[in-house]
Motif scaffolding. Structure first.
Motif, PDB file in Angstrom:
ATOM      1  N   TRP A 229       5.375  -5.992   7.443  1.00 63.34           N
ATOM      2  CA  TRP A 229       4.505  -5.350   8.430  1.00 63.34           C
ATOM      3  C   TRP A 229       4.080  -3.941   8.066  1.00 63.34           C
ATOM      4  O   TRP A 229       2.998  -3.498   8.492  1.00 63.34           O
ATOM      5  N   ALA A 230       4.863  -3.206   7.291  1.00 62.71           N
ATOM      6  CA  ALA A 230       4.407  -1.874   6.882  1.00 62.71           C
ATOM      7  C   ALA A 230       3.143  -1.961   6.033  1.00 62.71           C
ATOM      8  O   ALA A 230       2.147  -1.286   6.321  1.00 62.71           O
ATOM      9  N   PRO A 231       3.106  -2.804   4.991  1.00 64.90           N
ATOM     10  CA  PRO A 231       1.858  -2.908   4.228  1.00 64.90           C
ATOM     11  C   PRO A 231       0.719  -3.559   5.012  1.00 64.90           C
ATOM     12  O   PRO A 231      -0.442  -3.160   4.864  1.00 64.90           O
ATOM     13  N   ILE A 232       1.031  -4.542   5.864  1.00 67.66           N
ATOM     14  CA  ILE A 232      -0.026  -5.144   6.676  1.00 67.66           C
ATOM     15  C   ILE A 232      -0.611  -4.110   7.631  1.00 67.66           C
ATOM     16  O   ILE A 232      -1.836  -4.035   7.824  1.00 67.66           O
ATOM     17  N   GLY A 233       0.252  -3.295   8.215  1.00 70.84           N
ATOM     18  CA  GLY A 233      -0.227  -2.240   9.100  1.00 70.84           C
ATOM     19  C   GLY A 233      -1.133  -1.264   8.375  1.00 70.84           C
ATOM     20  O   GLY A 233      -2.172  -0.829   8.904  1.00 70.84           O
ATOM     21  N   TRP A 234      -0.757  -0.891   7.154  1.00 67.45           N
ATOM     22  CA  TRP A 234      -1.594   0.012   6.356  1.00 67.45           C
ATOM     23  C   TRP A 234      -2.961  -0.614   6.096  1.00 67.45           C
ATOM     24  O   TRP A 234      -3.997   0.057   6.204  1.00 67.45           O
ATOM     25  N   LEU A 235      -2.969  -1.894   5.744  1.00 69.79           N
ATOM     26  CA  LEU A 235      -4.240  -2.579   5.493  1.00 69.79           C
ATOM     27  C   LEU A 235      -5.105  -2.636   6.749  1.00 69.79           C
ATOM     28  O   LEU A 235      -6.307  -2.397   6.705  1.00 69.79           O
ATOM     29  N   LEU A 236      -4.482  -2.940   7.877  1.00 71.55           N
ATOM     30  CA  LEU A 236      -5.242  -3.004   9.130  1.00 71.55           C
ATOM     31  C   LEU A 236      -5.893  -1.659   9.442  1.00 71.55           C
ATOM     32  O   LEU A 236      -7.041  -1.596   9.901  1.00 71.55           O
TER      33      LEU A 236
END
Length: 248
Positions: A229-236
């Motif tokens: 979720w940390a990288p997904i959050g950054w992408l979002l």
């Protein structure tokens, strides 16, 4: 050690799970929620499993703002102070805007943001008087970007909650009061129990254990679990909208 912990929305889901995790670690608990029968059952369970832990309970509808202040003050008196408040109570109702479900979207907004504001006020009133404390806002990974369809209002409220916490964090950065925002990913609970084929969903026990671990670290923000979720959050947050939309 933040010995005395207040958790709202403790009668089910993440609140219930975090209460069990904190009790197992020896923390005294102040638990509140609308369903008093569930709170009674939880207290009995915790006291049997952790006889040295004090567990105070009180029914509370967080949308009754006067009651929020009264209950928080009662817990402070019962436990001799409050060291950490976890603003967890919330709901996941919501429908696409303009489809005739304003009542559901309004209820979500009032519960997830306005009622959270009341909880912030009540917690910080105690912490300012004590000159110490740890305020925890349970946001959501959906707060990273505006979300479509049934998530639109929910995501907006969780983004507002995160911004509220950040504002308080900036104000109190040079004081003994700490502010943490956690951004849970998909953790199985009552709020999403009907969701099927959800990617990266983890069970409630694992999710609550990771939440408690992140909260105890007292970092400013934490995605839970950090992977993915940390990288997904950054992408979002950073992708152009047409690309980010593919992740929503």
């Amino acid at each position: 050690m933040r010995q005395r912990i207040l958790i709202t929305g403790a009668s089910s889901g993440l609140g219930w799970g975090m209460a069990r995790e904190f009790a197992a670690r020896g923390h005294d608990l102040a638990l509140c929620a609308r369903r008093s029968d569930r709170l009674d059952a939880l207290r009995q369970e915790l006291e049997v499993e952790n006889p040295a832990v004090r567990v105070a309970i009180h029914p509370l509808d967080v949308c009754d703002h006067d009651a929020v202040f009264a209950v928080f003050r009662t817990f402070r008196e019962q436990l001799g102070g409050i060291d950490r408040v976890i603003v967890n109570a919330g709901m996941g109702k919501g429908q696409p805007l303009g489809t005739g479900y304003f009542h559901a979207n309004r209820q979500t907004a009032e519960t997830n943001f306005v009622a959270a504001l009341a909880q912030f006020e009540a917690a910080l009133e105690i912490f300012r008087e004590q000159n110490h404390g740890h305020l925890v806002a349970v946001s959501s990974i959906s707060a990273m970007r505006g979300m479509p369809r049934n998530l639109t209002t929910y995501a907006a409220t969780k983004a507002g909650l995160a911004a509220l916490a950040e504002g308080v964090r900036v104000e109190l950065r040079n004081t003994p009061i700490r502010v943490t925002t956690v951004f849970p990913g998909f953790i199985r609970s009552e709020i999403n129990e009907k969701a099927e084929k959800t990617p990266f969903m983890i069970d409630a026990e694992t999710g609550c254990r990771l939440l408690v671990r992140a909260i105890d670290r007292e970092k400013e923000t934490a995605s839970v679990p950090a992977w993915p979720w940390a990288p997904i959050g950054w992408l979002l947050r950073n992708l152009p909208l047409p690309l980010a939309a593919r992740l929503m």
